[in-house]
Write a protein that holds these residues in place. Structure first.
Motif, PDB file in Angstrom:
ATOM      1  N   GLY A  44      34.724 -25.053  44.616  1.00 26.35           N
ATOM      2  CA  GLY A  44      34.548 -23.918  45.518  1.00 26.35           C
ATOM      3  C   GLY A  44      35.413 -24.026  46.763  1.00 26.35           C
ATOM      4  O   GLY A  44      35.982 -23.027  47.227  1.00 26.35           O
ATOM      5  N   ARG A  45      35.541 -25.235  47.311  1.00 28.90           N
ATOM      6  CA  ARG A  45      36.407 -25.415  48.485  1.00 28.90           C
ATOM      7  C   ARG A  45      37.871 -25.168  48.122  1.00 28.90           C
ATOM      8  O   ARG A  45      38.622 -24.599  48.919  1.00 28.90           O
TER       9      ARG A  45
ATOM     10  N   ALA B 243      38.417 -21.404  47.922  1.00 28.61           N
ATOM     11  CA  ALA B 243      38.537 -20.820  49.261  1.00 28.61           C
ATOM     12  C   ALA B 243      39.942 -21.039  49.826  1.00 28.61           C
ATOM     13  O   ALA B 243      40.531 -20.131  50.435  1.00 28.61           O
TER      14      ALA B 243
ATOM     15  N   LEU C 132      42.950 -18.239  50.925  1.00 31.04           N
ATOM     16  CA  LEU C 132      43.513 -18.208  52.272  1.00 31.04           C
ATOM     17  C   LEU C 132      45.019 -18.445  52.296  1.00 31.04           C
ATOM     18  O   LEU C 132      45.667 -18.168  53.314  1.00 31.04           O
TER      19      LEU C 132
END
Length: 423
Positions: free
Chosen positions: A303-304, A307, A311
């Motif tokens: 999940g990180r 993200a 970005l």
């Protein structure tokens, strides 16, 4: 004279981006081979560097996409190209510091698009090219990689049922060497071309080569060399995340993941897609966990990463736009040189920050403890009996207030053996 100095500065910065691309993406090819100990860490990065350099000479389709398929040539100046490169480098270094395997390709594309938007507005971007050559492959590539690696891992697991772990490890580790080598070759074929495309764009803008020129040989060689140099130095922080943080991986999974990565990357290079090898490699590793019965996948780490992927384009674009505005406000070569100095200072600051918790070939394979965030290491058995070393958490500073007193009390007063008596 000023135009020549500016062109030299752009070429140097493009090669610096290629260097960061090399160490940022080493883990895409070698993380699983290092994690399963199919290859020693230093041997792995050397092999990857050699094959990255060789792969850079195999195709130029992606370079053409970067140079001519994403932005309007009329909106391009050397200042725009330079600002875009700075955006890509800063995002690469920041995600490396955090150990996040983000896309160097998207960092570069985002930086260039941001600087073009600052210089010429939305009309300067070929949005259909961005959609078809960047965004669509970014969405499809990891999904396809997860599917291919998941199916391949499941088939391998079925075929090797009943075969001893020692036999499968020995055989598949040899297979991993071959598949990891193929990924390195594919990575050089795809990623080295992105800097080639940027340098070609700068040369065309400066009038050094015709608008319909192909990539000069010296550009191909320089980009291949600097990417190989970055690869050899090893992006150990990202190698650790990919090899240890996503999946508890064995040699069967490693070979399946690497083979699927190579297949997807080579196919995209053939069609000229500016594909993120990081997205493909990460998807393949996740697929190897999904396809292996009983395997543990750390979705929090995934999940990180997701993200960071989301970005990448806007963050690099913002840096690229700001850098162009700084150049524009100050004006001339002085503005560009000031941005270059800021880039050097930022890079040094990130490197100094990385030294606070260094990761290198000696500790890249430490066990991963996602729940506690602590590293693990062998510790002396506490039973007083001879036996294999057990594994216990290393208490870091952020855990000390809650964990250290308990450990201190245990070590001071003695520990309880397996039979319930004090040893």
């Amino acid at each position: 004279m000023t135009e020549t100095l500016l062109l030299v500065l752009v070429v140097v910065t493009a090669l610096a981006f290629d260097f960061t691309n090399g160490f940022h993406d080493t883990g895409n090819a070698m993380a699983t081979s290092i994690a399963t100990r199919a290859l020693r860490p230093k041997v792995a990065v050397l092999l990857s560097a050699v094959l990255n350099m060789a792969g850079a000479f195999l195709s130029l389709a992606v370079a053409a996409t970067i140079a001519k398929g994403l932005v309007d040539a009329g909106a391009i100046s050397l200042e725009v190209v330079f600002a875009g490169l700075v955006g890509g480098i800063v995002w690469n270094l920041l995600t490396w510091l955090l150990g996040l395997p983000s896309s160097s390709s998207h960092a570069l594309v985002g930086g260039v698009i941001g600087s073009v938007l600052a210089a010429a507005g939305t009309a300067g971007v070929i949005w259909s090219g961005v959609l078809s050559k960047v965004l669509v492959p970014a969405l499809l590539a990891p999904v396809i990689a997860i599917g291919v690696a998941g199916l391949g891992t499941w088939l391998v697991a079925r075929l090797t049922r009943g075969v001893s772990q020692a036999v499968t490890d020995r055989g598949f580790r040899w297979g991993q060497i071959g598949s990891a080598s193929l990924v390195s070759l594919a990575h050089g074929t795809n990623d080295a071309q992105k800097s080639m495309g940027i340098i070609l764009l700068a040369l065309i803008t400066a009038g050094a080569v015709p608008a319909d020129s192909s990539v000069p040989f010296w550009v191909i060689f320089s980009c291949a060399f600097f990417m190989a140099l970055g690869t050899y130095l090893g992006g150990w922080r990202i190698i650790r995340t990919l090899g240890k943080g996503l999946v508890e991986i064995d040699s069967r999974q490693g070979m399946a993941a690497e083979t699927s990565s190579a297949a997807v990357i080579l196919l995209s290079s053939h069609f000229g897609f500016s594909l993120s090898t990081t997205h493909v490699a990460t998807g393949s590793i996740l697929g190897s966990g999904v396809g292996m019965p009983g395997a543990k996948v750390r979705w929090g780490v995934a999940g990180r990463m997701l993200a960071a992927w989301g970005l990448t384009l806007p963050a690099a674009g913002i840096v690229g736009a700001v850098c162009f505005w700084v150049q524009h406000v100050i004006g001339g070569f002085l503005g560009t040189f000031l941005v270059f100095l800021l880039l050097v200072g930022t890079s040094l600051a990130i490197w100094v920050a990385s030294r606070r918790a260094p990761v290198d070939h000696s500790n890249v394979n430490e066990e991963w403890d996602e729940e506690k965030g602590a590293r693990l290491r062998p510790s002396v058995p506490t039973t007083g009996e001879v036996g294999d070393p057990q594994v216990g958490p290393v208490v870091e500073e952020r855990l000390a207030p809650s964990v250290a007193p308990a450990i201190s009390a245990t070590t001071t007063n003695g520990s309880t053996g397996t039979d319930g008596e004090r040893s």
